[in-house]
Design a protein around this motif. Structure first.
Motif, PDB file in Angstrom:
ATOM      1  N   SER A   1      35.205  40.024  40.366  1.00  0.00           N
ATOM      2  CA  SER A   1      35.897  40.106  41.428  1.00  0.00           C
ATOM      3  C   SER A   1      34.997  39.691  42.767  1.00  0.00           C
TER       4      SER A   1
ATOM      5  N   GLY B   1      34.821  36.089  43.005  1.00  0.00           N
ATOM      6  CA  GLY B   1      36.088  35.796  43.638  1.00  0.00           C
ATOM      7  C   GLY B   1      35.999  35.770  45.274  1.00  0.00           C
ATOM      8  N   GLN B   2      35.497  36.946  45.668  1.00  0.00           N
ATOM      9  CA  GLN B   2      35.209  37.378  46.983  1.00  0.00           C
ATOM     10  C   GLN B   2      34.053  36.092  47.623  1.00  0.00           C
TER      11      GLN B   2
ATOM     12  N   TYR C   1      40.067  35.402  39.931  1.00  0.00           N
ATOM     13  CA  TYR C   1      41.089  36.575  40.265  1.00  0.00           C
ATOM     14  C   TYR C   1      41.957  36.309  38.935  1.00  0.00           C
TER      15      TYR C   1
ATOM     16  N   TYR D   1      41.312  44.888  44.619  1.00  0.00           N
ATOM     17  CA  TYR D   1      41.252  43.619  43.619  1.00  0.00           C
ATOM     18  C   TYR D   1      42.664  42.812  43.890  1.00  0.00           C
TER      19      TYR D   1
ATOM     20  N   ARG E   1      43.272  41.466  47.316  1.00  0.00           N
ATOM     21  CA  ARG E   1      42.414  40.309  47.676  1.00  0.00           C
ATOM     22  C   ARG E   1      43.298  39.120  46.913  1.00  0.00           C
ATOM     23  N   TYR E   2      43.567  39.334  45.464  1.00  0.00           N
ATOM     24  CA  TYR E   2      44.102  38.275  44.722  1.00  0.00           C
ATOM     25  C   TYR E   2      45.540  37.852  45.361  1.00  0.00           C
TER      26      TYR E   2
END
Length: 527
Positions: free
Chosen positions: A87, A90-91, A113, A147, A150-151
């Motif tokens: 995660s 991904g960020q 993600y 998570y 954000r996804y």
């Protein structure tokens, strides 16, 4: 590893593996937490720091893959902890996309993600409150909820709307489970997140230049997308209008394997910035603007109106739009505590933008006081355009402002905006495609210095279509309900041209709403 005796039984190589993993994990957290302290503007200051952070996370990710069995047995590595590392990566990619506007990084964020969901890294989180873990139950579940949020943002930006709907349903189920199991203070906050993303979910190609058309050679390089509207729906530091403008400045993904090379403009997303923050970003963009490039400034903000009139009215006497302040705000309304003769210090006045007209500037103002910016001056003779929203809408349409402005909706999706002003909530798929084809024929030859850039061309065309539609619509009667521009468009060649008005009426007929429009192609100044 627990207990001195237990440590003695562990082979030295395995103990070193755990030590190295803990070092990489701590180092990665330190670097990631340091990202928030980096300057958001400028292209060079932050790149080396991002590079170091990427390197550490790459090593950490590979290390846990190579030594999974040892880490499982000796460290007690849990799947949610692997998910946390994925995660964070991904960020990292998402924030790198925000700084570079290169969609490839957005796709990388999506990949990580997506893998977290496919491999069910967070699946056991809901049961962790009954097991020993570094975090108590509620905090673990919140990591899972964040998570998902954000996804969803990444999927929204990639236009993966079918997946967004699936993820929203999963997030809704997770929030319901979370609120039932834990009596925490953030239940209302998470339910609001659901409402906001639901509003986002309810949310064409670029017309070609005519042969022989002489246009400017400018390219849109940088864009500041600023949102500071009171009470407008937001999701993850993006208001509806900011999201729509962000999408309007993104190239549609190409179906072919080798798309034509065209970088997206670099974008800064500023949610409720202070005046000093906004000015810092403007200055940095202005400084780094390449030759023959354009800086776009999009302002979606609450209007600030002048308190009185003076004999001389200059660029600081018409008000402007509000920038953020943590003071003097009660129930979303700005409270004037200063001498009424003084200027509002948290207002971005037209005059504040004058220094930046030394380079090509393209301004869009969506505000109840957008008309303040028609009092602009082109002091340096550089290409300059201001597109200004209506300041008043018919009463029947005012209650929709919380879900985004009609003007910005026209700039983002003209057909969706056309349906909105006609009170239509849906249409048949085949009819939608026919209507889109009709809109491809709407064009004009104004403001040619900006017309060579496909993004700016599209915004200008949509602005003219918006102006023509509202001028023909029977509900829009006040002059304040029409968009304006600086400099003024030649009306007879654009918003009042007979071919364009015929296209608008043809679209209305196609959708069976022609009764909402004046059926003529004359100038509407007489009405």
């Amino acid at each position: 590893m627990t207990g001195a005796g237990a440590e003695d039984d562990i082979p030295l190589s395995e103990r070193k593996t755990v030590t190295d993993f803990c070092y990489l994990l701590d180092k990665s957290k330190q670097l990631f937490n340091g990202l928030r302290d980096l300057p958001q503007y400028g292209h060079k200051q932050w790149q080396s720091y991002f590079g170091r952070t990427f390197d550490v996370y790459t090593k950490l990710w590979k290390f846990q893959q190579q030594h999974r069995q040892v880490l499982d047995n000796r460290y007690g590595l849990k799947r949610w902890q692997i998910g946390e590392v994925a995660s964070k990566i991904g960020q990292l990619y998402y924030h790198y996309y925000l700084r570079t506007s290169e969609t490839s990084y957005l796709n990388e964020a999506f990949s990580f993600y997506s893998a977290i969901r496919q491999r069910s890294y967070y699946y056991q989180v809901n049961k962790e409150d009954r097991c020993p873990s570094p975090l108590p139950g509620p905090e673990l579940v919140v990591k899972k909820l964040r998570y998902y949020a954000r996804y969803i943002v990444v999927c929204l930006l990639l236009n993966k709307m079918d997946l967004v709907k699936v993820l929203v349903k999963e997030l809704s189920d997770e929030i319901e489970d979370y609120t039932q199991r834990f009596n925490t203070e953030d239940q209302l906050e998470w339910n609001l997140v659901l409402q906001e993303v639901a509003a986002f979910v309810e949310e064409g190609g670029v017309p070609q230049l005519e042969q022989g058309m002489v246009v400017g050679q400018l390219t849109l390089s940088d864009a500041l997308v600023i949102g500071n509207c009171n009470n407008q729906v937001k999701f993850s530091e993006l208001t509806v209008d900011m999201f729509r403008m962000l999408q309007a400045l993104e190239r549609e993904p190409e179906p072919s394997e080798k798309p034509a090379k065209r970088e997206n403009p670099h974008k800064y997303l500023l949610y409720k910035p202070t005046f000093s923050q906004l000015y810092s970003f403007l200055s940095a963009s202005f400084k780094e603007l390449p030759a023959n490039s354009v800086l776009l400034v999009y302002l979606s903000a609450t209007g600030v109106f002048p308190t009185g009139h003076t004999d001389y009215e200059g660029p600081y006497d018409f008000g402007g739009v509000l920038t953020n302040t943590n003071r003097d705000v009660i129930n979303g309304e700005t409270v004037q505590k200063r001498n009424q003769a003084q200027k509002e210090m948290h207002c971005l006045h037209p005059g504040d933008l004058f220094p930046f007209t030394r380079k090509p500037l393209f301004i869009i103002v969506d505000s109840s006081n957008s008309s303040a910016y028609k009092n602009f001056s082109n002091l340096f003779g550089q290409p300059l355009v201001c597109l200004l929203s209506p300041t008043v809408y018919p009463k029947s349409m005012q209650d929709q402002s919380q879900r985004g402005s009609l003007f910005t909706l026209f700039l983002y999706s003209p057909l969706m905006a056309f349906l909105s002003v006609c009170g239509l909530s849906s249409m048949r798929q085949g009819l939608w495609e026919k209507a889109q084809e009709l809109l491809q024929r709407v064009y004009h030859q104004a403001f040619l210095q900006f017309y060579g850039d496909e993004f700016l061309r599209l915004l200008l065309i949509r602005f003219v279509f918006c102006s023509a539609t509202l001028r023909l619509h029977k509900l829009f009667r006040e002059s304040r309900s029409f968009p304006e521009s600086y400099p003024q468009l030649p009306k007879q060649d654009t918003v009042e041209s007979s071919p364009l008005q015929r296209h608008v009426l043809e679209l209305a007929t196609m959708l069976d709403v022609q009764n909402l429009f004046y059926d003529n192609t004359l100038s509407l100044d007489d009405y």
